[in-house]
Design a protein around this motif. Structure first.
Motif, PDB file in Angstrom:
ATOM      1  N   GLU A  37      56.208  45.153  43.550  1.00  7.98           N
ATOM      2  CA  GLU A  37      56.430  44.085  44.523  1.00  7.98           C
ATOM      3  C   GLU A  37      55.115  43.416  44.904  1.00  7.98           C
ATOM      4  N   ALA A  38      54.101  44.214  45.199  1.00  2.91           N
ATOM      5  CA  ALA A  38      52.806  43.670  45.619  1.00  2.91           C
ATOM      6  C   ALA A  38      52.173  42.816  44.529  1.00  2.91           C
ATOM      7  N   LEU A  39      52.416  43.194  43.285  1.00  3.98           N
ATOM      8  CA  LEU A  39      51.851  42.457  42.151  1.00  3.98           C
ATOM      9  C   LEU A  39      52.697  41.251  41.742  1.00  3.98           C
ATOM     10  N   LEU A  40      53.811  41.061  42.436  1.00  5.75           N
ATOM     11  CA  LEU A  40      54.725  39.936  42.152  1.00  5.75           C
ATOM     12  C   LEU A  40      55.209  39.950  40.706  1.00  5.75           C
ATOM     13  N   ASP A  93      46.793  47.880  37.581  1.00  3.54           N
ATOM     14  CA  ASP A  93      46.712  46.585  38.270  1.00  3.54           C
ATOM     15  C   ASP A  93      46.822  46.769  39.777  1.00  3.54           C
ATOM     16  N   CYS A  94      47.644  47.701  40.198  1.00  3.93           N
ATOM     17  CA  CYS A  94      47.795  47.998  41.619  1.00  3.93           C
ATOM     18  C   CYS A  94      46.486  48.579  42.163  1.00  3.93           C
ATOM     19  N   PHE A  95      45.854  49.443  41.394  1.00  2.32           N
ATOM     20  CA  PHE A  95      44.555  49.976  41.805  1.00  2.32           C
ATOM     21  C   PHE A  95      43.544  48.852  41.961  1.00  2.32           C
ATOM     22  N   ARG A  96      43.537  47.939  41.024  1.00  2.00           N
ATOM     23  CA  ARG A  96      42.584  46.827  41.097  1.00  2.00           C
ATOM     24  C   ARG A  96      42.846  45.942  42.312  1.00  2.00           C
TER      25      ARG A  96
END
Length: 101
Positions: free
Chosen positions: A78-81, A49-52
């Protein structure tokens, strides 16, 4: 004819330059023997998901580094909440894999 060639070239480049990582990708070498497959899939999905989100293969690899125990993995959550319950579960799995090895 030239425009068709350009389109095909762009499609080919996008397939090579931005691979779509799957949950079934090979185990991260640093923890392949320490995590069961189900746990690995759970942690690897966060990195997928982080890659996406960032579309950067290096982010994907750094996220998986140190058997999902890197600061990049935490930064991705964190970035993905990601909610605290899921973060806690992921952290426990990553810590558990380090103590097993």
């Amino acid at each position: 004819m030239f425009s068709l060639f350009v389109v095909l070239l762009l499609v080919l480049e996008s397939c090579i330059g931005n691979p779509d990582f799957r949950d079934e990708d090979e185990f991260e070498p640093s923890c392949s023997r320490d995590l069961d497959f189900k746990s690995y899939i759970f942690l690897n999905k966060i990195c997928n998901d982080c890659f996406r989100l960032y579309r950067d293969p290096e982010v994907f690899n750094l996220c998986r580094g140190e058997c999902f125990g890197s600061n990049y993995f935490l930064g991705c959550m964190e970035a993905l909440l990601i909610d605290m319950k899921t973060r806690s579960r992921a952290s426990q799995l990553a810590k558990g894999s380090k103590t097993m090895g």
